[in-house]
Scaffold this motif. Structure first.
Motif, short mmCIF file in Angstrom:
data_model
loop_
_atom_site.label_atom_id
_atom_site.label_comp_id
_atom_site.label_asym_id
_atom_site.label_seq_id
_atom_site.Cartn_x
_atom_site.Cartn_y
_atom_site.Cartn_z
N VAL A 1 0.87 -1.18 0.00
CA VAL A 1 0.00 0.00 0.00
C VAL A 1 0.90 1.24 0.00
O VAL A 1 1.62 1.48 0.96
CB VAL A 1 -0.94 -0.01 1.22
CG1 VAL A 1 -1.74 1.28 1.29
CG2 VAL A 1 -1.87 -1.21 1.17
N ARG A 2 0.86 2.00 -1.06
CA ARG A 2 1.84 3.07 -1.25
C ARG A 2 1.34 4.45 -0.83
O ARG A 2 2.14 5.32 -0.51
CB ARG A 2 2.25 3.12 -2.73
CG ARG A 2 2.81 1.83 -3.27
CD ARG A 2 4.18 1.52 -2.70
NE ARG A 2 4.71 0.27 -3.22
CZ ARG A 2 5.36 0.15 -4.36
NH1 ARG A 2 5.51 1.20 -5.15
NH2 ARG A 2 5.83 -1.02 -4.74
N ASP A 3 0.04 4.68 -0.87
CA ASP A 3 -0.47 6.02 -0.57
C ASP A 3 -0.62 6.21 0.94
O ASP A 3 -1.33 5.44 1.59
CB ASP A 3 -1.83 6.22 -1.25
CG ASP A 3 -2.39 7.60 -1.01
OD1 ASP A 3 -3.17 7.77 -0.06
OD2 ASP A 3 -2.02 8.53 -1.75
N PRO A 4 0.04 7.22 1.52
CA PRO A 4 -0.03 7.39 2.97
C PRO A 4 -1.43 7.68 3.48
O PRO A 4 -1.80 7.23 4.57
CB PRO A 4 0.93 8.56 3.24
CG PRO A 4 1.07 9.26 1.93
CD PRO A 4 0.94 8.21 0.89
N GLY A 5 -2.22 8.41 2.70
CA GLY A 5 -3.59 8.69 3.11
C GLY A 5 -4.41 7.42 3.17
O GLY A 5 -5.20 7.21 4.11
N ASN A 6 -4.24 6.53 2.19
CA ASN A 6 -4.95 5.25 2.20
C ASN A 6 -4.52 4.39 3.38
O ASN A 6 -5.35 3.78 4.06
CB ASN A 6 -4.69 4.48 0.90
CG ASN A 6 -5.65 4.86 -0.20
OD1 ASN A 6 -6.76 5.29 0.05
ND2 ASN A 6 -5.22 4.69 -1.43
#
Length: 246
Positions: free
Chosen positions: A99-104
């Motif tokens: 999972v690359r997106d920090p918000g996700n």
């Protein structure tokens, strides 16, 4: 600083409140005089750690937020080895692979906390758990749920299975319909979620016990990661709690 000294910054009142709730987590709190007055309750909670007054410019240098709230805590890392966290019997675990997106990532941690998940694993090439955006998106939940960081996603899946958890891969092409899987969901479960853009690699999904799809009744192509995670985790939480009540 995050990786070498195992320290990170928790920015904003919710994050600071969460950090203060964990004994020994907070090293020091930095706040403007205005924020100290506004969040007087936090200052009261921070009786065992230094509360340092700084000006707006100094505070802004500690925050990556466009509009800093005026309070930031310097914290110690919280993650623990996966084997340690799985040495205790668990009923619900979230495995996030690449999972690359920090918000996700932060939103999944928040959803996991709300659903009663006992362990969150950031596996493979996932974003840093202590990225400021991840911490902020978790809205304090990073401090509530035990977190493990496992560079090898396949090893994380194998560890979950070895701990007696049924691994369910969230997969749009899965053979099991989430809404028809109540009996399966009552088992101690580790949900496996993949990357926002390309999902789970076949070789990783193949390690799961089952692939589970969320039915889409409209014309949307797919659901985003955090929405899918919320649906899957709450489906398990509902099924498990209902079984315990019977």
């Amino acid at each position: 600083m995050r990786s070498e000294r195992r320290l990170f910054l928790a920015d904003g009142p919710k994050a600071v409140e969460g950090a203060l709730s964990v004994p020994g987590c907070v090293v020091e709190v930095f706040a403007t005089p205005a924020a100290t007055e506004q969040y007087a309750g936090l200052a009261t909670e921070a009786v065992e750690v230094p509360w340092t007054l700084v000006d707006d410019r100094a505070l802004a240098s500690l925050s990556d937020s466009v509009s800093p709230a005026g309070v930031v805590a310097l914290c110690r890392h919280l993650d623990r080895p996966l084997d340690d966290l799985l040495s205790t019997p668990r009923r619900l675990v979230a495995l996030c692979a690449d999972v690359r997106d920090p918000g996700n990532a932060g939103t999944v941690v928040r959803c996991a906390d709300a659903a009663g998940v006992e362990v969150v694993v950031l596996a493979g090439s996932s974003v840093d758990a202590y990225n400021p955006k991840t911490v902020r998106a978790s809205v304090g939940s990073l401090f509530h749920v035990p977190v493990a960081v496992e560079p090898d996603a396949a090893a994380a899946v194998r560890a979950a299975r070895a701990a007696g958890l049924t691994v369910l891969a969230a997969d749009g092409a899965g053979e099991v319909d989430l809404f028809e899987a109540d009996e399966l969901l009552t088992r101690p479960t580790a949900w496996l979620f993949g990357n926002e853009a390309w999902g789970l690699p076949d070789e990783l999904a193949a390690l799961a016990d089952h692939r589970v799809r969320i039915p889409i009744h409209g014309r949307a192509e797919s659901l985003n990661l955090s929405t899918a995670a919320a649906l899957c985790l709450y489906a398990s939480a509902r099924a498990q709690r209902r079984t315990l009540q019977e």
